[in-house]
Design a protein around this motif. Structure first.
Motif, PDB file in Angstrom:
ATOM      1  N   THR A   1       0.822  -1.214   0.000  1.00  0.00           N
ATOM      2  CA  THR A   1       0.000   0.000   0.000  1.00  0.00           C
ATOM      3  C   THR A   1       0.858   1.266   0.000  1.00  0.00           C
ATOM      4  OG1 THR A   1      -0.270  -0.114   2.404  1.00  0.00           O
ATOM      5  CG2 THR A   1      -2.019  -1.059   1.062  1.00  0.00           C
ATOM      6  N   GLU A   2       2.031   1.198   0.638  1.00  0.00           N
ATOM      7  CA  GLU A   2       2.909   2.371   0.636  1.00  0.00           C
ATOM      8  C   GLU A   2       3.376   2.682  -0.780  1.00  0.00           C
ATOM      9  OE1 GLU A   2       3.529  -0.327   2.657  1.00  0.00           O
ATOM     10  OE2 GLU A   2       2.891   0.481   4.571  1.00  0.00           O
ATOM     11  N   GLU A   3       3.685   1.635  -1.537  1.00  0.00           N
ATOM     12  CA  GLU A   3       4.129   1.809  -2.925  1.00  0.00           C
ATOM     13  C   GLU A   3       3.009   2.405  -3.781  1.00  0.00           C
ATOM     14  OE1 GLU A   3       5.577  -0.996  -6.671  1.00  0.00           O
ATOM     15  OE2 GLU A   3       5.454  -1.863  -4.664  1.00  0.00           O
ATOM     16  N   LEU A   4       1.793   1.911  -3.588  1.00  0.00           N
ATOM     17  CA  LEU A   4       0.656   2.437  -4.344  1.00  0.00           C
ATOM     18  C   LEU A   4       0.370   3.890  -3.961  1.00  0.00           C
ATOM     19  CD1 LEU A   4      -1.760  -0.623  -4.140  1.00  0.00           C
ATOM     20  CD2 LEU A   4      -0.471   0.165  -6.136  1.00  0.00           C
ATOM     21  N   THR A   5       0.409   4.176  -2.678  1.00  0.00           N
ATOM     22  CA  THR A   5       0.177   5.547  -2.224  1.00  0.00           C
ATOM     23  C   THR A   5       1.225   6.488  -2.810  1.00  0.00           C
ATOM     24  OG1 THR A   5      -0.819   4.750  -0.169  1.00  0.00           O
ATOM     25  CG2 THR A   5      -0.054   7.036  -0.187  1.00  0.00           C
TER      26      THR A   5
ATOM     27  N   ALA B   1       2.968   6.144  -5.548  1.00  0.00           N
ATOM     28  CA  ALA B   1       2.754   6.289  -6.984  1.00  0.00           C
ATOM     29  C   ALA B   1       1.581   7.229  -7.267  1.00  0.00           C
ATOM     30  CB  ALA B   1       2.512   4.921  -7.621  1.00  0.00           C
ATOM     31  N   LEU B   2       0.511   7.094  -6.505  1.00  0.00           N
ATOM     32  CA  LEU B   2      -0.645   7.976  -6.686  1.00  0.00           C
ATOM     33  C   LEU B   2      -0.309   9.423  -6.340  1.00  0.00           C
ATOM     34  CD1 LEU B   2      -3.413   5.660  -5.230  1.00  0.00           C
ATOM     35  CD2 LEU B   2      -3.333   6.540  -7.575  1.00  0.00           C
ATOM     36  N   LEU B   3       0.429   9.622  -5.243  1.00  0.00           N
ATOM     37  CA  LEU B   3       0.807  10.980  -4.849  1.00  0.00           C
ATOM     38  C   LEU B   3       1.733  11.617  -5.883  1.00  0.00           C
ATOM     39  CD1 LEU B   3       1.325  10.553  -1.003  1.00  0.00           C
ATOM     40  CD2 LEU B   3      -0.651  11.531  -2.203  1.00  0.00           C
ATOM     41  N   LYS B   4       2.653  10.843  -6.418  1.00  0.00           N
ATOM     42  CA  LYS B   4       3.560  11.350  -7.458  1.00  0.00           C
ATOM     43  C   LYS B   4       2.753  11.781  -8.684  1.00  0.00           C
ATOM     44  CE  LYS B   4       7.686   9.953 -10.102  1.00  0.00           C
ATOM     45  NZ  LYS B   4       7.258  10.272 -11.445  1.00  0.00           N
ATOM     46  N   PHE B   5       1.859  10.910  -9.130  1.00  0.00           N
ATOM     47  CA  PHE B   5       1.011  11.219 -10.280  1.00  0.00           C
ATOM     48  C   PHE B   5       0.199  12.491 -10.018  1.00  0.00           C
ATOM     49  CE2 PHE B   5      -3.035  10.912 -12.536  1.00  0.00           C
ATOM     50  CZ  PHE B   5      -2.636  10.614 -13.828  1.00  0.00           C
ATOM     51  N   ARG B   6      -0.410  12.574  -8.839  1.00  0.00           N
ATOM     52  CA  ARG B   6      -1.220  13.735  -8.466  1.00  0.00           C
ATOM     53  C   ARG B   6      -0.370  14.999  -8.411  1.00  0.00           C
ATOM     54  NH1 ARG B   6      -2.529  14.262  -2.357  1.00  0.00           N
ATOM     55  NH2 ARG B   6      -0.369  14.968  -2.519  1.00  0.00           N
ATOM     56  N   ASP B   7       0.759  14.909  -7.733  1.00  0.00           N
ATOM     57  CA  ASP B   7       1.581  16.100  -7.514  1.00  0.00           C
ATOM     58  C   ASP B   7       2.208  16.622  -8.801  1.00  0.00           C
ATOM     59  OD1 ASP B   7       0.855  15.939  -4.876  1.00  0.00           O
ATOM     60  OD2 ASP B   7       2.770  15.072  -4.202  1.00  0.00           O
ATOM     61  N   GLU B   8       2.556  15.728  -9.718  1.00  0.00           N
ATOM     62  CA  GLU B   8       3.110  16.169 -11.007  1.00  0.00           C
ATOM     63  C   GLU B   8       2.090  17.009 -11.779  1.00  0.00           C
ATOM     64  OE1 GLU B   8       6.191  12.476 -11.972  1.00  0.00           O
ATOM     65  OE2 GLU B   8       4.158  12.410 -12.795  1.00  0.00           O
TER      66      GLU B   8
ATOM     67  N   GLU C   1     -12.348   0.516 -13.768  1.00  0.00           N
ATOM     68  CA  GLU C   1     -13.185   1.174 -12.764  1.00  0.00           C
ATOM     69  C   GLU C   1     -12.778   0.770 -11.348  1.00  0.00           C
ATOM     70  OE1 GLU C   1     -14.839   3.651 -13.568  1.00  0.00           O
ATOM     71  OE2 GLU C   1     -14.981   3.312 -15.722  1.00  0.00           O
ATOM     72  N   LEU C   2     -12.420  -0.486 -11.159  1.00  0.00           N
ATOM     73  CA  LEU C   2     -11.968  -0.947  -9.854  1.00  0.00           C
ATOM     74  C   LEU C   2     -10.673  -0.241  -9.461  1.00  0.00           C
ATOM     75  CD1 LEU C   2     -12.964  -2.860  -7.678  1.00  0.00           C
ATOM     76  CD2 LEU C   2     -11.754  -4.716  -8.827  1.00  0.00           C
ATOM     77  N   ALA C   3      -9.789  -0.022 -10.424  1.00  0.00           N
ATOM     78  CA  ALA C   3      -8.550   0.724 -10.150  1.00  0.00           C
ATOM     79  C   ALA C   3      -8.870   2.146  -9.699  1.00  0.00           C
ATOM     80  CB  ALA C   3      -7.655   0.737 -11.389  1.00  0.00           C
ATOM     81  N   ASP C   4      -9.868   2.768 -10.328  1.00  0.00           N
ATOM     82  CA  ASP C   4     -10.268   4.113  -9.910  1.00  0.00           C
ATOM     83  C   ASP C   4     -10.816   4.100  -8.482  1.00  0.00           C
ATOM     84  OD1 ASP C   4      -9.552   5.255 -12.341  1.00  0.00           O
ATOM     85  OD2 ASP C   4     -11.575   5.127 -13.173  1.00  0.00           O
ATOM     86  N   VAL C   5     -11.656   3.114  -8.172  1.00  0.00           N
ATOM     87  CA  VAL C   5     -12.216   2.995  -6.817  1.00  0.00           C
ATOM     88  C   VAL C   5     -11.094   2.842  -5.800  1.00  0.00           C
ATOM     89  CG1 VAL C   5     -13.582   1.493  -5.299  1.00  0.00           C
ATOM     90  CG2 VAL C   5     -14.457   2.100  -7.567  1.00  0.00           C
ATOM     91  N   PHE C   6     -10.190   1.912  -6.061  1.00  0.00           N
ATOM     92  CA  PHE C   6      -9.066   1.696  -5.134  1.00  0.00           C
ATOM     93  C   PHE C   6      -8.214   2.955  -5.002  1.00  0.00           C
ATOM     94  CE2 PHE C   6      -9.073  -3.059  -6.335  1.00  0.00           C
ATOM     95  CZ  PHE C   6      -9.891  -3.388  -5.268  1.00  0.00           C
ATOM     96  N   SER C   7      -7.966   3.625  -6.108  1.00  0.00           N
ATOM     97  CA  SER C   7      -7.107   4.813  -6.085  1.00  0.00           C
ATOM     98  C   SER C   7      -7.690   5.914  -5.206  1.00  0.00           C
ATOM     99  CB  SER C   7      -6.899   5.341  -7.509  1.00  0.00           C
ATOM    100  OG  SER C   7      -6.181   4.401  -8.282  1.00  0.00           O
ATOM    101  N   TYR C   8      -8.966   6.192  -5.376  1.00  0.00           N
ATOM    102  CA  TYR C   8      -9.575   7.239  -4.545  1.00  0.00           C
ATOM    103  C   TYR C   8      -9.666   6.815  -3.082  1.00  0.00           C
ATOM    104  CZ  TYR C   8     -10.556  10.124  -8.589  1.00  0.00           C
ATOM    105  OH  TYR C   8     -10.422  10.921  -9.702  1.00  0.00           O
ATOM    106  N   ALA C   9      -9.890   5.536  -2.830  1.00  0.00           N
ATOM    107  CA  ALA C   9      -9.912   5.054  -1.442  1.00  0.00           C
ATOM    108  C   ALA C   9      -8.536   5.212  -0.802  1.00  0.00           C
ATOM    109  CB  ALA C   9     -10.377   3.599  -1.395  1.00  0.00           C
ATOM    110  N   ILE C  10      -7.501   4.889  -1.537  1.00  0.00           N
ATOM    111  CA  ILE C  10      -6.135   5.026  -1.021  1.00  0.00           C
ATOM    112  C   ILE C  10      -5.811   6.498  -0.757  1.00  0.00           C
ATOM    113  CG2 ILE C  10      -3.686   4.812  -1.654  1.00  0.00           C
ATOM    114  CD1 ILE C  10      -4.510   2.143  -3.067  1.00  0.00           C
TER     115      ILE C  10
END
Length: 107
Positions: free
Chosen positions: A2-6, A8-15, A58-67
């Motif tokens: 989960t740390e790796e996913l978080t 990656a999501l934060l990097k994508f968001r922050d860029e 869609e499941l990836a989107d759900v997981f991403s926003y939950a994370i």
């Protein structure tokens, strides 16, 4: 994991400078909207007819926003899921709940 996913999501968001849009309310709304899009893939179909590639998206989107929502509140995903399992074990004891779809207050 989960740390790796978080991260990656934060990097994508922050860029993209999207943190300004990711307040808890809007993350919760986005999570709900993506969950509805997931549901839509099953609408008027037998579950076997659903498009698995679109389900993955869609499941990836759900997981991403939950994370991202969990990250906002500094929640440990593993911890909160294990805590919820423990709560549900008390509400749904095996001897009463096994094989039943009843809610805990109906067991």
């Amino acid at each position: 994991m989960t740390e790796e996913l978080t991260a990656a999501l934060l990097k994508f968001r922050d860029e993209r400078d999207w943190a300004q849009f990711h307040n808890p309310k809007d993350l919760a709304l986005a999570l709900n909207i993506e969950a509805a899009e997931l549901l839509e893939l099953f609408l008027w179909k037998d579950p076997s007819e659903a498009n698995v590639d679109k389900i993955k998206e869609e499941l990836a989107d759900v997981f991403s926003y939950a994370i991202l929502l969990a990250e906002k509140y500094k929640l440990d995903i593993k911890e909160i899921i294990l805590d919820k399992i423990q709560l549900n074990q008390a509400k749904y004891p095996v001897d009463k709940a096994k094989g039943s779809a009843k809610k805990y207050n109906e067991l």
